[in-house]
Enzyme design. Structure first.
Site, PDB file in Angstrom:
ATOM      1  CB  SER A  81      -0.864  -0.063   1.230  1.00 46.65           C
ATOM      2  OG  SER A  81      -1.500  -1.075   1.337  1.00 46.65           O
TER       3      SER A  81
HETATM    4  N1  SAH Z   1      -1.295  -3.773   3.325  1.00 47.54           N
HETATM    5  C1  SAH Z   1      -0.705  -4.555   2.609  1.00 47.54           C
HETATM    6  C2  SAH Z   1      -1.409  -4.568   1.260  1.00 47.54           C
HETATM    7  C3  SAH Z   1      -1.221  -5.694   0.626  1.00 47.54           C
HETATM    8  S1  SAH Z   1      -2.354  -5.641  -1.176  1.00 47.54           S
HETATM    9  C4  SAH Z   1       0.855  -4.111   2.115  1.00 47.54           C
HETATM   10  O1  SAH Z   1       0.988  -2.669   2.267  1.00 47.54           O
HETATM   11  O2  SAH Z   1       1.620  -4.999   1.649  1.00 47.54           O
HETATM   12  C5  SAH Z   1      -3.632  -6.646  -0.390  1.00 47.54           C
HETATM   13  C6  SAH Z   1      -3.815  -7.947  -0.045  1.00 47.54           C
HETATM   14  O3  SAH Z   1      -5.105  -8.317   0.201  1.00 47.54           O
HETATM   15  C7  SAH Z   1      -3.053  -8.834  -1.192  1.00 47.54           C
HETATM   16  O4  SAH Z   1      -1.907  -9.425  -0.531  1.00 47.54           O
HETATM   17  C8  SAH Z   1      -4.233  -9.813  -0.955  1.00 47.54           C
HETATM   18  O5  SAH Z   1      -3.792 -11.176  -1.271  1.00 47.54           O
HETATM   19  C9  SAH Z   1      -4.977  -9.792  -0.081  1.00 47.54           C
HETATM   20  N2  SAH Z   1      -6.393 -10.323  -0.115  1.00 47.54           N
HETATM   21  C10 SAH Z   1      -7.381 -10.375  -0.783  1.00 47.54           C
HETATM   22  N3  SAH Z   1      -8.456 -10.684  -0.510  1.00 47.54           N
HETATM   23  C11 SAH Z   1      -8.312 -11.232   0.685  1.00 47.54           C
HETATM   24  C12 SAH Z   1      -9.156 -11.736   1.594  1.00 47.54           C
HETATM   25  N4  SAH Z   1     -10.401 -12.359   1.333  1.00 47.54           N
HETATM   26  N5  SAH Z   1      -8.691 -12.519   2.639  1.00 47.54           N
HETATM   27  C13 SAH Z   1      -7.171 -12.364   2.936  1.00 47.54           C
HETATM   28  N6  SAH Z   1      -6.520 -11.546   2.229  1.00 47.54           N
HETATM   29  C14 SAH Z   1      -6.698 -11.079   0.974  1.00 47.54           C
END
Ligand code: SAH
Length: 223
Positions: A70
Site C-alpha cells: 500500500s
Molecule cells: N497492506 C498490504 C497490502 C497488500 S495488497 C501491504 O502494504 O503490503 C492486499 C492484500 O490482500 C493482497 O496481498 C491480497 O492477496 C490480500 N487479499 C485479498 N483478498 C483477501 C481475503 N479475502 N482474505 C485475505 N487476504 C486477502
C-alpha cells in the site's frame, strides 16, 4: 539482521524516511504516534531489493502475485482513522497482510494483532520480515476462502487492505460493540469507508470518505 541493511543507506536511509514523513504531514496526517511509528519502520525491507530504492516514494509498488504494497499515505490515513475512531485497540484484525508493512505498523500500536492473507507465499515472506524486526504480537493465518478470522472474533477494530464491492456481512459480524472497520469499498470507483458497530451491537453506522484504489478482496486461497 545486518544493522546497516535495517537502518538503510542513501535512498533507504533515515533522512529519506524523514522526508516521506514530512510529506505525510503536508498531506494532512496529524497523529504523532502514527508518524513516529512510520518514521522508524523500514519500508525498504518489505520490498524486493530492486525496488528498495523506491521504498520512500509515496506510491504503491508491486510485491508479486499481482498484489501491491500500500501507498504510505494510505497506510498512515487508515491507521490514523483506526486510532482516532476505535475506543479500544486490544484485539485488532488486518485483512490482507501482503508484504507485512501495514502489519508492522499496526503491531506497534495495538496490543494483539491478527492478520490474514489468501496468498500463502506472500504470508510466509511477511512472517519472516516481522520476525526479523522482532515483532511478536501478531498471529497470522492463510485465510481459507472466507473473510476475516471468525474464530478469533470479536475485534475492537478491523483494517482491510483489499476492496470488496460492498461491506461484507462476515466482517461486520466480527466487530465487538463499538468496534470499527476501516475498509475500501467499491469496484471501479472505491471509497475509504468506516463502519462502526453501535454499542447495542446490531446496528452499524457507515461513513464514506475519500476515493481510493486498492486491489480487490477475493475469496479462495493461493498455495
Ligand atoms: N497492506 C498490504 C497490502 C497488500 S495488497 C501491504 O502494504 O503490503 C492486499 C492484500 O490482500 C493482497 O496481498 C491480497 O492477496 C490480500 N487479499 C485479498 N483478498 C483477501 C481475503 N479475502 N482474505 C485475505 N487476504 C486477502
Amino acid at each position: 539482521m545486518d544493522r546497516l541493511k535495517r537502518e538503510g543507506l542513501g535512498m533507504t536511509s533515515q533522512r529519506t524516511r524523514n522526508r516521506l514523513i514530512q510529506r505525510l504531514r503536508d498531506g494532512g496526517i496529524q497523529n504523532e504516534e502514527v508518524l513516529d511509528v512510520m518514521a522508524s519502520t523500514p519500508r525498504h525491507l518489505f520490498l524486493d531489493e530492486a525496488l528498495a530504492i523506491r521504498a520512500y516514494e509515496d506510491t504503491s509498488l508491486p510485491i508479486g502475485y499481482g498484489q501491491t504494497i500500500s501507498q504510505p499515505y494510505i497506510v498512515a490515513r487508515m491507521t490514523e482513522l483506526l486510532l482516532n475512531r476505535a475506543t479500544s485497540l486490544h484485539r485488532v484484525l488486518e485483512v490482507g497482510t501482503g508484504s507485512g508493512y501495514q502489519t508492522a505498523i499496526l503491531a506497534r500500536l495495538v496490543d494483539q494483532l491478527y492478520s490474514v492473507e489468501r496468498i500463502a507465499p506472500l504470508l510466509d515472506q511477511a512472517r519472516r520480515r516481522l520476525r526479523e524486526l522482532n515483532i511478536y504480537n501478531v498471529e497470522t493465518k492463510v485465510s481459507s476462502g472466507g473473510f476475516g478470522w471468525p474464530e478469533m472474533a470479536p475485534f475492537d477494530a478491523i483494517l482491510a487492505a483489499a476492496a470488496p464491492a460492498s461491506v461484507p456481512a462476515e466482517l461486520k459480524e466480527q466487530l465487538a460493540p463499538n468496534g470499527v472497520l476501516v475498509i475500501p469499498i467499491g469496484t471501479e470507483r472505491q471509497f475509504l469507508t468506516v463502519v462502526t458497530r453501535c454499542e447495542d451491537s446490531d446496528r452499524f453506522e457507515v461513513e464514506r470518505l475519500e476515493p481510493v484504489r486498492f486491489v480487490p478482496l477475493l475469496s479462495g486461497v493461493v498455495r
